[in-house]
Design a protein around this motif. Structure first.
Motif, PDB file in Angstrom:
ATOM      1  N   ILE A 102       5.172   1.285  -0.200  1.00  0.00           N
ATOM      2  CA  ILE A 102       3.990   0.714  -0.858  1.00  0.00           C
ATOM      3  C   ILE A 102       2.779   1.617  -0.644  1.00  0.00           C
ATOM      4  O   ILE A 102       2.032   1.920  -1.575  1.00  0.00           O
ATOM      5  N   LEU A 103       2.590   2.067   0.596  1.00  0.00           N
ATOM      6  CA  LEU A 103       1.418   2.884   0.928  1.00  0.00           C
ATOM      7  C   LEU A 103       1.460   4.238   0.224  1.00  0.00           C
ATOM      8  O   LEU A 103       0.444   4.724  -0.281  1.00  0.00           O
ATOM      9  N   ILE A 104       2.629   4.862   0.188  1.00  0.00           N
ATOM     10  CA  ILE A 104       2.745   6.152  -0.499  1.00  0.00           C
ATOM     11  C   ILE A 104       2.540   5.969  -1.996  1.00  0.00           C
ATOM     12  O   ILE A 104       1.835   6.749  -2.647  1.00  0.00           O
ATOM     13  N   GLY A 105       3.150   4.920  -2.558  1.00  0.00           N
ATOM     14  CA  GLY A 105       3.030   4.686  -3.994  1.00  0.00           C
ATOM     15  C   GLY A 105       1.599   4.419  -4.426  1.00  0.00           C
ATOM     16  O   GLY A 105       1.187   4.806  -5.517  1.00  0.00           O
ATOM     17  N   LEU A 106       0.820   3.779  -3.539  1.00  0.00           N
ATOM     18  CA  LEU A 106      -0.582   3.474  -3.853  1.00  0.00           C
ATOM     19  C   LEU A 106      -1.547   4.489  -3.236  1.00  0.00           C
ATOM     20  O   LEU A 106      -2.744   4.254  -3.162  1.00  0.00           O
ATOM     21  N   LYS A 107      -0.978   5.610  -2.760  1.00  0.00           N
ATOM     22  CA  LYS A 107      -1.759   6.769  -2.269  1.00  0.00           C
ATOM     23  C   LYS A 107      -2.664   6.418  -1.090  1.00  0.00           C
ATOM     24  O   LYS A 107      -3.791   6.906  -0.985  1.00  0.00           O
ATOM     25  N   ARG A 108      -2.138   5.633  -0.161  1.00  0.00           N
ATOM     26  CA  ARG A 108      -2.852   5.318   1.073  1.00  0.00           C
ATOM     27  C   ARG A 108      -2.106   5.946   2.257  1.00  0.00           C
ATOM     28  O   ARG A 108      -1.790   5.291   3.243  1.00  0.00           O
ATOM     29  N   THR A 109      -1.860   7.252   2.161  1.00  0.00           N
ATOM     30  CA  THR A 109      -0.995   7.932   3.135  1.00  0.00           C
ATOM     31  C   THR A 109      -1.650   8.132   4.489  1.00  0.00           C
ATOM     32  O   THR A 109      -0.953   8.338   5.488  1.00  0.00           O
ATOM     33  N   SER A 110      -2.974   8.101   4.556  1.00  0.00           N
ATOM     34  CA  SER A 110      -3.629   8.278   5.857  1.00  0.00           C
ATOM     35  C   SER A 110      -3.234   7.176   6.833  1.00  0.00           C
ATOM     36  O   SER A 110      -3.157   7.393   8.045  1.00  0.00           O
ATOM     37  N   LEU A 111      -2.981   5.986   6.315  1.00  0.00           N
ATOM     38  CA  LEU A 111      -2.554   4.876   7.165  1.00  0.00           C
ATOM     39  C   LEU A 111      -1.191   5.160   7.789  1.00  0.00           C
ATOM     40  O   LEU A 111      -0.924   4.767   8.941  1.00  0.00           O
ATOM     41  N   ILE A 112      -0.331   5.856   7.056  1.00  0.00           N
ATOM     42  CA  ILE A 112       0.983   6.208   7.581  1.00  0.00           C
ATOM     43  C   ILE A 112       0.848   7.184   8.740  1.00  0.00           C
ATOM     44  O   ILE A 112       1.558   7.083   9.753  1.00  0.00           O
ATOM     45  N   ALA A 113      -0.082   8.134   8.608  1.00  0.00           N
ATOM     46  CA  ALA A 113      -0.294   9.107   9.681  1.00  0.00           C
ATOM     47  C   ALA A 113      -0.720   8.420  10.976  1.00  0.00           C
ATOM     48  O   ALA A 113      -0.223   8.729  12.066  1.00  0.00           O
ATOM     49  N   TRP A 114      -1.650   7.466  10.872  1.00  0.00           N
ATOM     50  CA  TRP A 114      -2.109   6.757  12.068  1.00  0.00           C
ATOM     51  C   TRP A 114      -0.995   5.928  12.687  1.00  0.00           C
ATOM     52  O   TRP A 114      -0.868   5.852  13.921  1.00  0.00           O
TER      53      TRP A 114
END
Length: 433
Positions: free
Chosen positions: A341-353
């Motif tokens: 969901i996060l990658i698809g909606l381009k919120r990848t910084s949250l994945i890094a944290w």
């Protein structure tokens, strides 16, 4: 089933051939005249080579793929990626040259100086050679990926296992591994000289580095768990125990492969005309269908692993089965897809944290658990760290995007499968064995 050979299937087949080769080498080494210490030296050789290169190689290759254009008939981008990887490989080889002697006892592999050279040469050749299969991927040469993989890994089996079977010692096995790496490196140079224009581009280097740095950091954090586990085990135990841990600390590849393939396949749907609700429903439906196959298969392996490990390897590796069974529990986190969901909606910084949090949890729990649960404690720490990461991502998806987990996961079915697997694990590890 009518299966068309696509680049996706070909690359998956290549990775499966690679994994199968590693397993076969372990099986035949365990049944050969090589002792536990020698096998541990081989595992340390592979472990050390991978630990200094896995993160930046993964990031740079992932950075190359979206930058490559089919209009680049001279393949300048590919050559410049090769140059960048080669420079970093040279630096890594120098580092490994000076560190290698600390890791290898003389009684296991002979002259420590020769091992330093073998490790440095192996690293210098095999890391850039990883570009070969991706060149075929970029050129959409599906059959060549499969053929190259088959030839490459059959050759590896022959060069590494022949000395082991004939009783020539672990030093000869490592020399065979170096010869295999040189062969792969020469294949890459054949491609470069015949099909690629050898032209340096400062503009491309800046572009590639700019795109790849975040991916390198992500790969370093998320992919370092196995190396963290290995270093912690090695700091507490000798080579024999390290070999037992490494033989068992292998995640079930089909689960990892299919879960990642499913996640990646769903990403383009976020850019389609489908509504977000429709996309989330697809993820929920297809992930549930995938669970119907992968959870029972993991349960079957869990039940049979204690019989298979002594049969495939030898009795010295019986304890590896318990470590492997713990790693099978990783499916409980692999089959959760908040990161999609996060990658698809381009919120990848949250994945890094979240990845940073997962690494901190893994290190803390591993150092703690190893004190009273040994190598199995390190494996448990990895399972809990991955669950922590997925749980944190699910919370972020709900708090930041207002998407509850029930929208994209069949939570009740996932919990039933997970509890069944955990119950089976308890019975196998604490009742039967």
């Amino acid at each position: 089933m009518k299966l068309k050979l696509t680049t996706v299937y070909s690359l998956q087949a290549f990775q499966l051939m690679r994994y199968a080769t590693m397993i076969l080498i372990g099986v035949f080494m365990a049944k050969s005249s090589l002792g536990m210490e020698a096998i541990g030296a081989y595992e340390q050789f592979m472990f050390l080579a991978g630990s200094v290169s896995f993160f930046w190689l993964t990031g740079l290759i992932r950075g190359l793929l979206p930058l490559y254009r089919e209009t680049d008939s001279d393949d300048v981008r590919f050559f410049n990626a090769f140059l960048l990887i080669s420079v970093l490989t040279l630096l890594s080889s120098l580092v490994i040259f000076f560190l290698a002697e600390m890791w290898f006892p003389q009684q296991a592999v002979g002259d420590g100086f020769s091992v330093r050279w073998m490790l440095a040469i192996y690293l210098f050749c095999t890391v850039p050679a990883g570009l070969t299969e991706y060149y075929f991927l970029l050129k959409k040469k599906s059959a060549r990926i499969v053929v190259y993989g088959a030839v490459s890994y059959v050759l590896m089996l022959g060069l590494v296992l022949t000395p082991a079977v004939l009783g020539w010692g672990i030093g000869s096995c490592l020399k065979g591994l170096v010869v295999w790496a040189i062969f792969r490196y020469l294949v890459l140079w054949f491609i470069l000289l015949r099909y690629v224009r050898l032209k340096f581009s400062a503009a491309y280097q800046r572009e590639h580095i700019g795109v790849s740095v975040p991916l390198i950091l992500s790969a370093l954090v998320s992919g370092s768990a196995q190396y963290v586990d290995g270093f912690i085990v090695r700091s507490q135990y000798d080579e024999s125990v390290f070999a037992i841990f490494r033989f068992g600390a292998r995640e079930f590849p089909i689960v990892l492969l299919l879960a990642n393939a499913f996640s990646n396949a769903m990403l383009p749907t976020f850019a389609s005309t489908d509504s977000l609700e429709t996309v989330l429903e697809k993820i929920k439906k297809e992930s549930t269908r995938l669970s119907h196959y992968l959870f029972p298969l993991s349960g079957l392996l869990l039940v049979t692993s204690h019989m298979l490990f002594p049969l495939l390897f030898n009795q010295n590796f019986a304890e590896s089965a318990s470590v492997f069974n713990i790693y099978l529990l990783l499916i409980t986190s692999r089959m959760l897809f908040p990161q999609t969901i996060l990658i698809g909606l381009k919120r990848t910084s949250l994945i890094a944290w979240a990845s940073i949090g997962e690494l901190l949890v893994n290190v803390t729990l591993s150092v703690w658990f190893v004190q009273f649960a040994g190598i199995q404690g390190v494996a448990f720490a990895t399972v809990l760290a991955y669950l922590f990461e997925k749980g944190l991502l699910a919370m972020l998806v709900e708090s930041r995007l207002n998407i509850p987990v029930t929208k994209y996961q069949n939570i009740s079915r996932h919990l039933i499968y997970s509890l069944f697997l955990l119950s089976l694990f308890y019975i196998v590890e604490f009742v039967i064995y």
